[in-house]
Enzyme design. Structure first.
Site, short mmCIF file in Angstrom:
data_model
loop_
_atom_site.label_atom_id
_atom_site.label_comp_id
_atom_site.label_asym_id
_atom_site.label_seq_id
_atom_site.Cartn_x
_atom_site.Cartn_y
_atom_site.Cartn_z
CB ILE A 17 40.33 28.94 23.89
CG1 ILE A 17 41.49 27.96 23.63
CG2 ILE A 17 38.99 28.22 23.77
CD1 ILE A 17 41.66 26.86 24.68
CG ASP A 63 39.29 40.43 38.40
OD1 ASP A 63 38.94 39.23 38.34
OD2 ASP A 63 40.30 40.82 39.03
CG ASN A 90 37.65 30.91 27.25
OD1 ASN A 90 38.18 29.87 26.89
ND2 ASN A 90 38.28 32.08 27.21
CE1 TYR A 153 44.38 25.37 33.65
CE2 TYR A 153 44.72 23.09 32.98
CZ TYR A 153 44.27 24.37 32.70
OH TYR A 153 43.71 24.65 31.47
CE LYS A 157 40.59 24.37 32.96
NZ LYS A 157 39.67 25.49 32.60
CB THR A 187 46.57 30.34 24.23
OG1 THR A 187 46.76 29.69 25.50
CG2 THR A 187 45.55 29.55 23.43
N1 LIG Z 1 45.71 26.69 26.19
C1 LIG Z 1 45.50 25.41 26.49
O1 LIG Z 1 46.34 24.52 26.23
C2 LIG Z 1 44.21 25.01 27.16
C3 LIG Z 1 43.86 23.66 27.14
C4 LIG Z 1 42.68 23.26 27.76
C5 LIG Z 1 41.86 24.20 28.35
N2 LIG Z 1 42.24 25.51 28.36
C6 LIG Z 1 41.32 26.46 29.03
O2 LIG Z 1 40.85 27.38 28.06
C7 LIG Z 1 40.53 28.62 28.69
C8 LIG Z 1 41.21 29.76 27.96
O3 LIG Z 1 42.60 29.53 27.99
P1 LIG Z 1 43.60 30.18 26.92
O4 LIG Z 1 44.71 29.21 26.74
O5 LIG Z 1 42.85 30.66 25.72
O6 LIG Z 1 44.15 31.42 27.79
P2 LIG Z 1 44.73 32.85 27.37
O7 LIG Z 1 45.06 32.91 25.91
O8 LIG Z 1 45.79 33.13 28.38
O9 LIG Z 1 43.48 33.83 27.62
C9 LIG Z 1 42.96 33.94 28.90
C10 LIG Z 1 41.80 34.90 28.85
O10 LIG Z 1 41.21 34.94 30.17
C11 LIG Z 1 41.09 36.30 30.57
N3 LIG Z 1 41.15 36.39 32.01
C12 LIG Z 1 42.09 35.88 32.87
N4 LIG Z 1 41.77 36.17 34.15
C13 LIG Z 1 40.59 36.85 34.10
C14 LIG Z 1 39.76 37.44 35.09
N5 LIG Z 1 40.05 37.37 36.39
N6 LIG Z 1 38.65 38.09 34.68
C15 LIG Z 1 38.32 38.16 33.37
N7 LIG Z 1 39.07 37.62 32.39
C16 LIG Z 1 40.20 37.00 32.76
C17 LIG Z 1 42.21 37.02 29.87
O11 LIG Z 1 41.92 38.43 29.79
P3 LIG Z 1 43.09 39.54 29.60
O12 LIG Z 1 43.74 39.25 28.26
O13 LIG Z 1 42.40 40.84 29.61
O14 LIG Z 1 44.03 39.33 30.75
C18 LIG Z 1 42.20 36.32 28.51
O15 LIG Z 1 41.20 36.90 27.69
C19 LIG Z 1 40.97 28.47 30.16
O16 LIG Z 1 39.85 28.12 30.95
C20 LIG Z 1 41.96 27.31 30.10
O17 LIG Z 1 42.07 26.64 31.32
C21 LIG Z 1 43.37 25.93 27.77
#
Ligand SMILES: NC(=O)c1ccc[n+]([C@@H]2O[C@H](COP(=O)([O-])OP(=O)(O)OC[C@H]3O[C@@H](n4cnc5c(N)ncnc54)[C@H](OP(=O)(O)O)[C@@H]3O)[C@@H](O)[C@H]2O)c1
Length: 192
Positions: A17, A63, A90, A153, A157, A187
């Site tokens: 995202i 981080d 995010n 989780y 949220k 993702t």
């Molecule tokens: N996917 C869903 O279904 C969904 C639904 C609702 C809400 N969300 C929310 O959307 C947001 C993004 O989720 P996503 O699904 O896009 O996840 P994702 O594809 O796994 O990407 C996570 C991102 O967060 C970064 N990250 C993780 N830990 C970190 C840290 N300690 N410091 C800096 N960066 C960090 C990762 O960096 P690296 O790649 O370098 O590790 C990556 O860029 C989250 O807040 C999640 O809770 C997701």
């Protein structure tokens, strides 16, 4: 808000995202700061994509659970831009050990997904005088967990939603604070 020419930090923008958000903002003409933790190659690819649409984009490894990393990130942002207009909180993880009795999982989930957003926001407010903060929440903050083992989780949220409402009241009208609550999005969080 006119997005062209604005400076936007998107935490966790190497994939998922955050990546889509960075590219979307670049397409509107914003200079984007692509934060990541591990995946420099992915972040560099996002930068290349964003550079097709807007100028002065950059990647920063930090981080967001580590105070010094966040401080350094904002030093770099201030040095280059002298300001920040948009913050997208995010970055996040899903702890696969999440269950009702696993305190370590609660600690990890709140540390990475909630306290780190508060930390990033604290530093952002030092250089953001007028602007917009968007916290990436989830439908699970409102309706409880949608899958078995997502109690920490979902609770986190819900806390982020409450933080968003309170911060919005504290910072309006100069800084507008909102949350978005996506549903299931395919993702790496889902092993994609
Ligand atoms: N996917 C869903 O279904 C969904 C639904 C609702 C809400 N969300 C929310 O959307 C947001 C993004 O989720 P996503 O699904 O896009 O996840 P994702 O594809 O796994 O990407 C996570 C991102 O967060 C970064 N990250 C993780 N830990 C970190 C840290 N300690 N410091 C800096 N960066 C960090 C990762 O960096 P690296 O790649 O370098 O590790 C990556 O860029 C989250 O807040 C999640 O809770 C997701």
């Amino acid at each position: 808000m006119e997005i062209k020419g604005k400076v936007a930090l998107i935490t966790g923008a190497s994939q998922g995202i955050g990546k889509s958000t960075a590219v979307a903002l670049a397409k509107e003409g914003a200079s984007v700061i692509i934060n990541f933790k591990f995946n420099e190659k992915l972040a560099s690819d996002v930068l290349k994509e964003c550079n097709k649409y807007s100028k002065n984009n950059m990647i920063i490894r930090a981080d967001i659970t580590i105070e010094n990393d966040v401080k350094e990130m904002f030093n770099k942002i201030f040095k280059k831009f002298n300001k920040l207009d948009i913050l997208i909180n995010n970055a996040g993880i899903f702890d696969e050990e999440d269950n009702p009795t696993n305190i370590k999982s609660f600690e990890n989930t709140f540390n990475v997904n909630f306290l780190a957003q508060v930390r990033v926001t604290k530093h952002a407010l030092e250089i953001m005088k007028v602007g917009k903060i968007i916290n990436v929440s989830s439908v699970h903050g409102k309706i409880g967990h949608g899958r078995v083992g997502a109690i920490a989780y979902s609770s986190m949220k819900a806390a982020l939603d409450s933080y968003t409402i309170n911060l919005a009241k504290d910072l309006a009208p100069n800084i507008l604070v909102n949350a978005i609550s996506p549903g299931k999005t395919l993702t790496s969080m889902w092993g994609i």
